[in-house]
Design a protein around this motif. Structure first.
Motif, PDB file in Angstrom:
ATOM      1  N   SER A 285       2.594   5.377  -9.896  1.00 56.94           N
ATOM      2  CA  SER A 285       1.777   4.207  -9.558  1.00 56.94           C
ATOM      3  C   SER A 285       2.366   2.959 -10.216  1.00 56.94           C
ATOM      4  O   SER A 285       2.770   2.983 -11.376  1.00 56.94           O
ATOM      5  CB  SER A 285       0.326   4.409 -10.010  1.00 56.94           C
ATOM      6  OG  SER A 285       0.269   4.446 -11.411  1.00 56.94           O
TER       7      SER A 285
ATOM      8  N   VAL B  59       4.982  -5.671 -15.225  1.00 57.76           N
ATOM      9  CA  VAL B  59       4.907  -4.552 -14.285  1.00 57.76           C
ATOM     10  C   VAL B  59       4.840  -3.283 -15.122  1.00 57.76           C
ATOM     11  O   VAL B  59       5.655  -3.083 -16.022  1.00 57.76           O
ATOM     12  CB  VAL B  59       6.146  -4.502 -13.362  1.00 57.76           C
ATOM     13  CG1 VAL B  59       6.047  -3.339 -12.388  1.00 57.76           C
ATOM     14  CG2 VAL B  59       6.319  -5.812 -12.613  1.00 57.76           C
TER      15      VAL B  59
ATOM     16  N   ALA C 109       0.187  -6.875 -13.671  1.00 63.45           N
ATOM     17  CA  ALA C 109      -0.886  -7.601 -14.356  1.00 63.45           C
ATOM     18  C   ALA C 109      -0.329  -8.347 -15.552  1.00 63.45           C
ATOM     19  O   ALA C 109       0.561  -7.842 -16.244  1.00 63.45           O
ATOM     20  CB  ALA C 109      -1.968  -6.617 -14.811  1.00 63.45           C
TER      21      ALA C 109
ATOM     22  N   ASN D  85       3.531   1.838  -1.668  1.00 63.89           N
ATOM     23  CA  ASN D  85       4.331   1.862  -2.898  1.00 63.89           C
ATOM     24  C   ASN D  85       5.716   1.253  -2.700  1.00 63.89           C
ATOM     25  O   ASN D  85       6.701   1.742  -3.226  1.00 63.89           O
ATOM     26  CB  ASN D  85       4.446   3.287  -3.449  1.00 63.89           C
ATOM     27  CG  ASN D  85       3.787   3.410  -4.795  1.00 63.89           C
ATOM     28  OD1 ASN D  85       3.008   2.558  -5.207  1.00 63.89           O
ATOM     29  ND2 ASN D  85       4.097   4.480  -5.504  1.00 63.89           N
TER      30      ASN D  85
ATOM     31  N   ASP E 154       0.823  -1.214   0.000  1.00 60.63           N
ATOM     32  CA  ASP E 154       0.000   0.000   0.000  1.00 60.63           C
ATOM     33  C   ASP E 154       0.855   1.262   0.000  1.00 60.63           C
ATOM     34  O   ASP E 154       0.431   2.310  -0.467  1.00 60.63           O
ATOM     35  CB  ASP E 154      -0.919   0.009   1.233  1.00 60.63           C
ATOM     36  CG  ASP E 154      -1.909  -1.140   1.188  1.00 60.63           C
ATOM     37  OD1 ASP E 154      -2.196  -1.629   0.071  1.00 60.63           O
ATOM     38  OD2 ASP E 154      -2.400  -1.545   2.265  1.00 60.63           O
TER      39      ASP E 154
ATOM     40  N   LYS F 267       1.689  -1.066 -11.136  1.00 62.70           N
ATOM     41  CA  LYS F 267       0.648  -2.074 -11.304  1.00 62.70           C
ATOM     42  C   LYS F 267       1.265  -3.356 -11.853  1.00 62.70           C
ATOM     43  O   LYS F 267       2.100  -3.313 -12.752  1.00 62.70           O
ATOM     44  CB  LYS F 267      -0.432  -1.580 -12.254  1.00 62.70           C
ATOM     45  CG  LYS F 267      -1.199  -0.393 -11.739  1.00 62.70           C
ATOM     46  CD  LYS F 267      -2.269   0.054 -12.703  1.00 62.70           C
ATOM     47  CE  LYS F 267      -2.991   1.251 -12.133  1.00 62.70           C
ATOM     48  NZ  LYS F 267      -2.879   2.430 -12.969  1.00 62.70           N
TER      49      LYS F 267
ATOM     50  N   GLU G 187       3.159   4.134 -14.050  1.00 57.55           N
ATOM     51  CA  GLU G 187       2.473   5.275 -14.660  1.00 57.55           C
ATOM     52  C   GLU G 187       2.696   6.509 -13.816  1.00 57.55           C
ATOM     53  O   GLU G 187       2.816   6.427 -12.595  1.00 57.55           O
ATOM     54  CB  GLU G 187       0.978   4.976 -14.780  1.00 57.55           C
ATOM     55  CG  GLU G 187       0.671   3.835 -15.733  1.00 57.55           C
ATOM     56  CD  GLU G 187      -0.795   3.439 -15.704  1.00 57.55           C
ATOM     57  OE1 GLU G 187      -1.539   3.913 -14.822  1.00 57.55           O
ATOM     58  OE2 GLU G 187      -1.188   2.629 -16.564  1.00 57.55           O
TER      59      GLU G 187
END
Length: 185
Positions: free
Chosen positions: A43, A51, A47, A23, A21, A45, A54
């Motif tokens: 940010s 990695v 997925a 970072n 949370d 992410k 942004e």
């Protein structure tokens, strides 16, 4: 977009990337674990085995942070999967390198030997092949730490441009100077 920052980082098999949370990025792999605190403006992410980093705006500060943290996370992924290695060679008459565990002993032409404590995260190996310059090999998963230790060792005896003596990376090109010559009549 930052040319470096917009590239997604592919996660190889056997490597896991977790984002907390706050970072904080944790990368675990076959060779070890690395942790990096990422600026709250960027940010992160994870997925589809990638990695992606942004940034919120196109300000100069955010652009530079975007590329920086993308490179740092990429270096962590490569480090825990493959590792990093740097090799240094000692060029000069009587220059020697030996290690006892994590203590590196260097004889670099000074009146005394230099003892350097190498961090536990780095595996150090010294060898003196017959007829060649002594070699120091540094291996580990943290690219930044290996670079710092290698730079520290190099700073103990900088390569001088006239005879090329000193500590240098294997394969490093050293620009040579001509030196003084006697006047010709």
């Amino acid at each position: 977009m930052s040319r470096i920052g917009k590239k997604p980082i592919n996660i190889p098999a056997g490597v896991t990337v977790d984002v907390s949370d706050h970072n904080q990025v944790t990368v675990k792999g076959p060779k070890g674990t690395l942790v990096q605190e990422v600026n709250p403006d960027i940010s992160v992410k994870v997925a589809d085995n990638q990695v992606v980093l942004e940034r919120p705006t196109d300000s100069k500060r955010h652009k530079s942070l975007h590329g920086l943290f993308r490179s740092l996370v990429n270096n962590m992924v490569i480090g825990v999967n493959e590792g990093y290695k740097k090799e240094l060679e000692l060029v000069g008459v009587g220059y020697k390198a030996t290690n006892q565990g994590q203590v590196l002993e260097l004889s670099l032409g000074y009146s005394h030997n230099i003892f350097l404590m190498v961090p536990q995260e780095i595996a150090i190996k010294t060898e003196t092949p017959k007829g060649k310059n002594p070699l120091i090999s540094l291996e580990g998963i943290d690219k930044e730490l290996i670079g710092q230790v290698a730079a520290k060792i190099k700073s103990l005896r900088r390569v001088e441009p006239f005879k090329g003596k000193g500590v240098r990376f294997v394969g490093e090109y050293v620009r040579r100077k001509a030196g003084k010559t006697a006047a010709k009549k």
